[in-house]
Design an enzyme around this catalytic site. Structure first.
Site, mmCIF file in Angstrom:
data_model
loop_
_atom_site.group_PDB
_atom_site.id
_atom_site.type_symbol
_atom_site.label_atom_id
_atom_site.label_comp_id
_atom_site.label_asym_id
_atom_site.label_seq_id
_atom_site.Cartn_x
_atom_site.Cartn_y
_atom_site.Cartn_z
ATOM 1 N N ASN A 20 0.875 -1.177 0.000
ATOM 2 C CA ASN A 20 0.000 0.000 0.000
ATOM 3 C C ASN A 20 0.910 1.224 0.000
ATOM 4 O O ASN A 20 1.508 1.563 1.016
ATOM 5 C CB ASN A 20 -0.887 -0.038 1.256
ATOM 6 C CG ASN A 20 -1.717 1.226 1.396
ATOM 7 O OD1 ASN A 20 -1.773 2.060 0.485
ATOM 8 N ND2 ASN A 20 -2.361 1.378 2.544
ATOM 9 N N LYS A 22 0.127 4.219 -0.270
ATOM 10 C CA LYS A 22 -0.519 5.400 0.344
ATOM 11 C C LYS A 22 -0.339 6.623 -0.572
ATOM 12 O O LYS A 22 -0.307 6.464 -1.782
ATOM 13 C CB LYS A 22 0.010 5.619 1.769
ATOM 14 C CG LYS A 22 -0.107 4.339 2.599
ATOM 15 C CD LYS A 22 0.114 4.550 4.071
ATOM 16 C CE LYS A 22 -0.021 3.217 4.800
ATOM 17 N NZ LYS A 22 0.080 3.329 6.246
ATOM 18 N N HIS A 105 -9.421 1.294 5.185
ATOM 19 C CA HIS A 105 -8.127 1.501 5.844
ATOM 20 C C HIS A 105 -8.311 2.461 7.026
ATOM 21 O O HIS A 105 -9.100 3.401 6.948
ATOM 22 C CB HIS A 105 -7.115 2.068 4.847
ATOM 23 C CG HIS A 105 -5.714 2.000 5.370
ATOM 24 N ND1 HIS A 105 -5.228 2.917 6.268
ATOM 25 C CD2 HIS A 105 -4.718 1.101 5.166
ATOM 26 C CE1 HIS A 105 -3.970 2.589 6.584
ATOM 27 N NE2 HIS A 105 -3.646 1.493 5.929
ATOM 28 N N GLU A 107 -6.607 4.831 8.042
ATOM 29 C CA GLU A 107 -6.366 6.245 7.735
ATOM 30 C C GLU A 107 -7.609 6.878 7.115
ATOM 31 O O GLU A 107 -7.890 8.060 7.317
ATOM 32 C CB GLU A 107 -5.139 6.374 6.805
ATOM 33 C CG GLU A 107 -3.857 6.126 7.585
ATOM 34 C CD GLU A 107 -2.727 5.524 6.771
ATOM 35 O OE1 GLU A 107 -2.793 5.546 5.531
ATOM 36 O OE2 GLU A 107 -1.766 5.015 7.391
ATOM 37 N N GLU A 175 -5.026 -4.770 10.809
ATOM 38 C CA GLU A 175 -4.014 -3.722 10.978
ATOM 39 C C GLU A 175 -4.281 -2.955 12.272
ATOM 40 O O GLU A 175 -5.098 -2.027 12.290
ATOM 41 C CB GLU A 175 -4.080 -2.733 9.806
ATOM 42 C CG GLU A 175 -3.790 -3.349 8.462
ATOM 43 C CD GLU A 175 -3.200 -2.324 7.489
ATOM 44 O OE1 GLU A 175 -2.101 -2.580 6.994
ATOM 45 O OE2 GLU A 175 -3.822 -1.265 7.262
ATOM 46 N N GLY A 181 2.784 2.573 10.756
ATOM 47 C CA GLY A 181 3.711 3.694 10.568
ATOM 48 C C GLY A 181 4.455 4.084 11.835
ATOM 49 O O GLY A 181 5.074 5.142 11.893
ATOM 50 N N SER A 221 3.791 -1.734 10.282
ATOM 51 C CA SER A 221 5.254 -1.742 10.460
ATOM 52 C C SER A 221 5.901 -3.064 10.058
ATOM 53 O O SER A 221 6.858 -3.519 10.693
ATOM 54 C CB SER A 221 5.628 -1.373 11.903
ATOM 55 O OG SER A 221 5.206 -0.055 12.195
HETATM 56 P P1 13P Z 1 3.254 0.670 7.571
HETATM 57 O O1 13P Z 1 3.740 -0.646 7.005
HETATM 58 O O2 13P Z 1 3.946 1.855 7.003
HETATM 59 O O3 13P Z 1 3.185 0.623 9.057
HETATM 60 O O4 13P Z 1 1.727 0.798 7.070
HETATM 61 C C1 13P Z 1 0.881 -0.260 7.231
HETATM 62 C C2 13P Z 1 -0.366 0.018 6.500
HETATM 63 O O5 13P Z 1 -1.135 0.879 6.876
HETATM 64 C C3 13P Z 1 -0.632 -0.753 5.284
HETATM 65 O O6 13P Z 1 -1.926 -0.520 4.822
#
Ligand code: 13P
Length: 267
Positions: A20, A22, A105, A107, A175, A181, A221
């Site tokens: 992803n 982002k 997601h 976010e 997640e 992150g 992560s």
């Molecule tokens: P990170 O791997 O950067 O922690 O992000 C995970 C994520 O949100 C994947 O959708």
């Protein structure tokens, strides 16, 4: 058929690693990243590999991965098919472009106020046009600390899938928000427990067979250094990778290790 051992034996779910990206990469950067990954990625067997670049790069990435074993996913969609929804991208627009779409997601839930209801509508809309949703669920830090993880993921799962009979090849990504992150990944054991709970819930909502066939990923992560811990878990079928999917060598290594570990577990 690239996934020979898994299909023939039908003993194990095919692992899936999705990147992803982002809101990262211009079109030029996206092309560079794919070009850097492809030589390593393409030949890895027995793992489904999915890249989820930003919308504006989908077409460019699609062109580069044509005739390879790598698949494409979008990061979101809107649930209406067309109309006066300025700035939105519809399921019909994506159906021609990619196979997968990330939905719900954290976010999007956090910054764009997505609710269980909108997530449910988006999943229905994706399934209607044949897209495979990667449904994201996971608890926030305060929920985790209050011992509410099981309740939160159960509620999120129920509302996301409410009234949906046919899940097509829907994938679930667990997640935990506190791991995204932050560099603070969950442990293999924690993620395995919650994935097991999610699978149990899927069996209750649908049936055992659907639950057994459902791929459940871990996200938060994930790196080339810790992927082994996750994919060695019986309930974890791969990963949704954020930051590390923006580094070609890291991402290839994550996929490579997944193939090796899952292959070894079968023997
Ligand atoms: P990170 O791997 O950067 O922690 O992000 C995970 C994520 O949100 C994947 O959708």
């Amino acid at each position: 058929m690239i996934n020979d051992w898994v299909d023939k034996e039908n003993r194990m779910r095919i692992p899936l690693i999705a990147g992803n990206w982002k809101m990262n990469t211009t079109i030029g950067e996206a092309k560079q990243l794919v070009s850097a990954m492809l030589p390593g990625l393409d030949g890895i067997k027995n793992v489904d590999k999915v890249l989820c670049p930003p919308f504006v790069s989908l077409m460019a990435v699609k062109e580069l991965i044509q005739r390879t074993s790598v698949q494409l996913g979008a990061q979101d969609l809107y649930f209406e098919e067309k109309g006066a929804y300025t700035g939105e991208i519809s399921p019909l627009m994506l159906a021609d472009l990619c196979e997968f779409v990330i939905i719900g997601h954290s976010e999007r839930r956090q910054y764009f106020h997505e609710t269980g209801e909108t997530v449910n509508k988006k999943i229905r809309a994706a399934l209607k046009v044949g897209l495979k949703p990667i449904l994201c669920i996971g608890e926030r830090l305060e929920e985790n600390e209050a011992g509410k993880t099981a309740q939160v993921v159960t509620d999120q799962l129920q509302s996301a899938l409410s009234g949906i009979d046919n899940l097509n090849s829907l994938v679930i990504a667990y997640e935990p928000v506190w791991a995204i992150g932050t560099g603070r990944a969950a442990t293999g054991q924690q993620s395995n427990e919650t994935a097991g709970l999610i699978r149990h819930n899927v069996a209750q909502l649908y049936n055992r067979k659907i639950a057994d066939d459902m791929r459940i990923l871990y996200g938060g992560s994930v790196t080339a250094e810790n992927i082994a811990e996750f994919v060695a878990q019986p309930e974890i079928d791969g990963a949704l990778v954020g930051g590390a999917s923006l580094k070609a060598s890291q991402f290839v290594s994550i996929v490579q290790q997944t193939a090796e570990i899952r292959g070894r577990l079968l023997k």
